[in-house]
Design a protein around this motif. Structure first.
Motif, mmCIF file in Angstrom:
data_model
loop_
_atom_site.group_PDB
_atom_site.id
_atom_site.type_symbol
_atom_site.label_atom_id
_atom_site.label_comp_id
_atom_site.label_asym_id
_atom_site.label_seq_id
_atom_site.Cartn_x
_atom_site.Cartn_y
_atom_site.Cartn_z
ATOM 1 N N PHE A 1 84.457 -69.312 8.271
ATOM 2 C CA PHE A 1 84.318 -69.410 9.725
ATOM 3 C C PHE A 1 83.664 -68.178 10.341
ATOM 4 C CE2 PHE A 1 88.224 -71.741 8.509
ATOM 5 C CZ PHE A 1 87.778 -73.027 8.783
ATOM 6 N N GLY A 2 83.180 -67.264 9.497
ATOM 7 C CA GLY A 2 82.528 -66.052 9.993
ATOM 8 C C GLY A 2 83.439 -64.852 9.899
ATOM 9 N N MET A 3 82.935 -63.772 9.341
ATOM 10 C CA MET A 3 83.732 -62.554 9.169
ATOM 11 C C MET A 3 83.788 -61.767 10.459
ATOM 12 S SD MET A 3 84.947 -62.635 6.133
ATOM 13 C CE MET A 3 85.474 -60.950 5.857
ATOM 14 N N ASN A 4 84.407 -62.368 11.453
ATOM 15 C CA ASN A 4 84.589 -61.720 12.745
ATOM 16 C C ASN A 4 85.925 -62.162 13.321
ATOM 17 O OD1 ASN A 4 84.106 -64.354 13.890
ATOM 18 N ND2 ASN A 4 81.906 -63.941 13.669
ATOM 19 N N SER A 5 86.238 -61.692 14.528
ATOM 20 C CA SER A 5 87.540 -61.998 15.121
ATOM 21 C C SER A 5 87.712 -63.494 15.380
ATOM 22 C CB SER A 5 87.715 -61.217 16.431
ATOM 23 O OG SER A 5 86.666 -61.532 17.348
ATOM 24 N N ASN A 6 86.630 -64.178 15.788
ATOM 25 C CA ASN A 6 86.732 -65.621 16.014
ATOM 26 C C ASN A 6 86.985 -66.372 14.703
ATOM 27 O OD1 ASN A 6 86.361 -65.525 18.794
ATOM 28 N ND2 ASN A 6 84.132 -65.667 18.633
ATOM 29 N N GLY A 7 86.318 -65.937 13.647
ATOM 30 C CA GLY A 7 86.547 -66.564 12.350
ATOM 31 C C GLY A 7 87.974 -66.391 11.877
ATOM 32 N N LEU A 8 88.518 -65.184 12.070
ATOM 33 C CA LEU A 8 89.904 -64.939 11.689
ATOM 34 C C LEU A 8 90.859 -65.783 12.527
ATOM 35 C CD1 LEU A 8 91.953 -63.366 10.014
ATOM 36 C CD2 LEU A 8 91.872 -61.550 11.743
ATOM 37 N N MET A 9 90.563 -65.904 13.827
ATOM 38 C CA MET A 9 91.407 -66.720 14.695
ATOM 39 C C MET A 9 91.446 -68.177 14.224
ATOM 40 S SD MET A 9 90.954 -67.566 18.777
ATOM 41 C CE MET A 9 89.448 -68.508 18.460
ATOM 42 N N ILE A 10 90.284 -68.731 13.893
ATOM 43 C CA ILE A 10 90.232 -70.126 13.427
ATOM 44 C C ILE A 10 90.999 -70.283 12.121
ATOM 45 C CG2 ILE A 10 88.695 -71.939 12.597
ATOM 46 C CD1 ILE A 10 86.582 -70.880 14.547
ATOM 47 N N SER A 11 90.841 -69.322 11.211
ATOM 48 C CA SER A 11 91.527 -69.387 9.930
ATOM 49 C C SER A 11 93.046 -69.330 10.108
ATOM 50 C CB SER A 11 91.059 -68.248 9.033
ATOM 51 O OG SER A 11 91.682 -68.291 7.785
ATOM 52 N N VAL A 12 93.504 -68.432 10.998
ATOM 53 C CA VAL A 12 94.943 -68.330 11.280
ATOM 54 C C VAL A 12 95.450 -69.616 11.911
ATOM 55 C CG1 VAL A 12 96.672 -67.150 12.687
ATOM 56 C CG2 VAL A 12 94.948 -65.821 11.465
ATOM 57 N N PHE A 13 94.707 -70.161 12.861
ATOM 58 C CA PHE A 13 95.126 -71.400 13.520
ATOM 59 C C PHE A 13 95.214 -72.558 12.521
ATOM 60 C CE2 PHE A 13 93.569 -70.261 18.091
ATOM 61 C CZ PHE A 13 94.642 -69.390 18.199
ATOM 62 N N LEU A 14 94.261 -72.640 11.614
ATOM 63 C CA LEU A 14 94.286 -73.710 10.627
ATOM 64 C C LEU A 14 95.525 -73.591 9.733
ATOM 65 C CD1 LEU A 14 93.046 -76.137 9.252
ATOM 66 C CD2 LEU A 14 91.580 -74.590 7.923
ATOM 67 N N THR A 15 95.860 -72.369 9.336
ATOM 68 C CA THR A 15 97.065 -72.169 8.521
ATOM 69 C C THR A 15 98.318 -72.568 9.295
ATOM 70 O OG1 THR A 15 96.008 -70.359 7.307
ATOM 71 C CG2 THR A 15 98.414 -70.467 7.239
ATOM 72 N N LEU A 16 98.395 -72.204 10.568
ATOM 73 C CA LEU A 16 99.550 -72.575 11.393
ATOM 74 C C LEU A 16 99.652 -74.085 11.554
ATOM 75 C CD1 LEU A 16 99.420 -69.848 14.205
ATOM 76 C CD2 LEU A 16 101.057 -70.020 12.321
ATOM 77 N N VAL A 17 98.525 -74.743 11.738
ATOM 78 C CA VAL A 17 98.528 -76.206 11.870
ATOM 79 C C VAL A 17 99.056 -76.851 10.592
ATOM 80 C CG1 VAL A 17 96.990 -78.209 11.966
ATOM 81 C CG2 VAL A 17 96.761 -76.378 13.644
ATOM 82 N N ILE A 18 98.636 -76.334 9.442
ATOM 83 C CA ILE A 18 99.121 -76.859 8.163
ATOM 84 C C ILE A 18 100.636 -76.672 8.058
ATOM 85 C CG2 ILE A 18 99.059 -76.517 5.661
ATOM 86 C CD1 ILE A 18 96.091 -75.764 5.979
ATOM 87 N N VAL A 19 101.129 -75.508 8.466
ATOM 88 C CA VAL A 19 102.565 -75.235 8.408
ATOM 89 C C VAL A 19 103.332 -76.210 9.299
ATOM 90 C CG1 VAL A 19 104.348 -73.559 8.993
ATOM 91 C CG2 VAL A 19 102.308 -72.809 7.774
ATOM 92 N N PHE A 20 102.875 -76.407 10.537
ATOM 93 C CA PHE A 20 103.548 -77.353 11.433
ATOM 94 C C PHE A 20 103.535 -78.768 10.846
ATOM 95 C CE2 PHE A 20 102.761 -74.234 14.968
ATOM 96 C CZ PHE A 20 104.089 -74.125 15.361
ATOM 97 N N HIS A 21 102.417 -79.150 10.261
ATOM 98 C CA HIS A 21 102.298 -80.485 9.675
ATOM 99 C C HIS A 21 103.300 -80.680 8.537
ATOM 100 C CE1 HIS A 21 100.036 -84.163 8.560
ATOM 101 N NE2 HIS A 21 100.387 -83.835 7.328
ATOM 102 N N GLU A 22 103.368 -79.711 7.639
ATOM 103 C CA GLU A 22 104.285 -79.837 6.501
ATOM 104 C C GLU A 22 105.737 -79.716 6.934
ATOM 105 O OE1 GLU A 22 103.171 -80.916 3.761
ATOM 106 O OE2 GLU A 22 101.086 -80.699 4.375
ATOM 107 N N LEU A 23 106.016 -78.938 7.980
ATOM 108 C CA LEU A 23 107.376 -78.886 8.505
ATOM 109 C C LEU A 23 107.812 -80.245 9.031
ATOM 110 C CD1 LEU A 23 107.515 -75.435 10.372
ATOM 111 C CD2 LEU A 23 108.740 -76.097 8.294
ATOM 112 N N GLY A 24 106.859 -81.003 9.588
ATOM 113 C CA GLY A 24 107.171 -82.359 10.033
ATOM 114 C C GLY A 24 107.623 -83.230 8.872
ATOM 115 N N HIS A 25 106.930 -83.132 7.738
ATOM 116 C CA HIS A 25 107.361 -83.882 6.553
ATOM 117 C C HIS A 25 108.759 -83.441 6.120
ATOM 118 C CE1 HIS A 25 103.575 -85.854 6.046
ATOM 119 N NE2 HIS A 25 102.900 -84.756 5.747
#
Length: 416
Positions: free
Chosen positions: A204-228
């Motif tokens: 997603f780009g080696m910058n602050s926006n890329g890091l933000m997207i990567s962190v958000f994607l990880t959080l979304v995965i965590v919320f999804h699996e917590l639902g299961h």
């Protein structure tokens, strides 16, 4: 690299990893583990042979007893529960056992019955145990031969076998057994989640926006699996847990086999279902005047990730849900095309080109062709009642609708 290209690169990597882990035809393979033990071969044989005191040291077995009237059969009870929550049992057949002139003890065995799985699952399984004298103590060798489809099953068997031999060594040496759940420890899984986030960052780009997207994607995965996991616990899976696989994301694992089709469908649906509760909260936060950019990006990732999981592909949540609700081929086909059509319409609504939609559909069709070795339960799952089918169907409709709205709302304000 554009966002469109990034998405397809990530999808390509995930398809390759999924195929390797779940569907690669490895054929017949033999796993072999050897360990030197500080005890005489006769004493080790009395501990490790079938029918010996396996329950005293084995990490998975709680009891073993001979089958009445069948001297070559042995019933093992395991810590892992079956679909009713009772200890899972297996009947093993001892085909050969003996000792050579050199003092080597050996036996061959196979599994002929399983309280959780159909006997066909074990048709290719063979195990050989050999214990021979060594210069100091003895050497134990355990070989397990079976046919594998996907690297995940092979690695699981290998790790389990090493854990068994290590537990025997700890018992002989008088050491406290190592907790076998250490890979699933929250600190280890948190570290794997951080590693996954860092691996995704360059896409997603080696910058602050890329890091933000990567962190958000990880959080979304965590919320999804917590639902299961919420659903697993509601159905009585006491040892439900989540493991993180870098790049592939998280996997929620139940504590026992499924008991009914309603349980399968609900546990699959709740990944997107629990995540859906975040959508109105995020929209309300955006409309209340908070910093809108990050909230909208998180909302877009949340909606898109869960919509992709609701696609009617074989290994996706959507495919598992639809296969439980619709029992005829015609109804299942109609429902699958309907769900796919809604998700494709969402892509068109936010401005994706027809070429991009066609390419995405082709990739998802390729995903649907990935077939894993079928694990057939010994007893058929309990069928859904009409009320349960209705409830699950409306739950799928609600989850699908709210995540469609999340994507449309976020894109309309980010790019409109």
């Amino acid at each position: 690299m554009t966002e469109f290209q990034t998405a397809f690169v990530l999808l390509g990597i995930n398809i390759g990893l999924l195929w390797l882990l779940l569907a690669a035809p490895l054929g017949s393979r033999t796993i072999r583990v050897r360990r030197l033990l500080n005890k005489r071969a006769e004493e080790v044989w009395d501990m490790a042979r079938p029918g010996a005191g396996l329950a005293d040291w084995h990490p998975a077995i709680v009891s073993s007893r001979p089958v009445e009237g069948m001297p070559d059969r042995l019933e093992l009870s395991y810590r892992q529960p079956d679909r009713q929550g009772r200890s899972m049992t297996r009947i093993i057949a001892i085909d050969r056992t003996g000792v050579t002139a050199q003092g080597e003890f050996s036996c061959e065995l196979r599994i002929v019955a399983d309280s959780a799985l159909d006997a066909e699952f074990w048709s290719g399984y063979r195990e050989v145990r050999r214990i021979a004298p060594a210069e100091v103590g003895s050497a134990i060798v355990i070989e397990q031969t079976d046919s594998y489809r996907g690297l995940a099953g092979y690695l699981y068997r290998y790790v389990s076998l090493r854990r068994e031999v290590r537990a025997l060594e700890d018992y002989i040496e008088g050491r406290k057994p190592v907790a076998h759940e250490r890979f699933e420890h929250p600190l280890v899984q948190t570290a794997l989640a951080v590693i996954s986030t860092l691996l995704l960052w360059p896409f997603f780009g080696m910058n602050s926006n890329g890091l933000m997207i990567s962190v958000f994607l990880t959080l979304v995965i965590v919320f999804h699996e917590l639902g299961h996991m919420v659903a697993y616990r509601a159905f009585g899976h006491e040892s439900a847990r989540m493991i993180f696989v870098p790049l592939l994301g998280g996997i929620a694992i139940g504590g026992r086999p499924y008991d009914s089709r309603f349980e399968v469908a609900t546990c699959a649906l709740m990944g997107a279902g629990v995540s859906a509760f975040l959508v109105p909260i995020l929209i309300a936060a955006h409309q209340s005047g908070l910093e809108g950019g990050p909230i909208l990006v998180f909302l877009l990732i949340l909606g898109a990730f869960n919509l992709l999981n609701l696609l009617p592909m074989y290994r996706f949540d959507g495919g598992q849900i639809l296969r439980q609700i619709f029992r005829t081929t015609k109804a299942l086909t109609l429902a699958s095309f309907s769900v796919t059509g809604v998700i494709l319409w969402t892509g068109w609504r936010i401005g994706l080109s027809p070429l991009a939609l066609l390419a995405a559909l082709s990739i998802f069709c390729l995903l649907s062709l990935i077939r894993t070795g079928k694990v057939k339960p010994r007893h058929e799952l309990a069928e859904m009642s009409p009320a349960e089918q209705l409830m699950t169907g409306f739950g799928l409709y609600a989850a699908l609708s709210i995540h469609v709205y999340a994507v449309v709302y976020a894109c309309g304000r980010l790019f409109g």
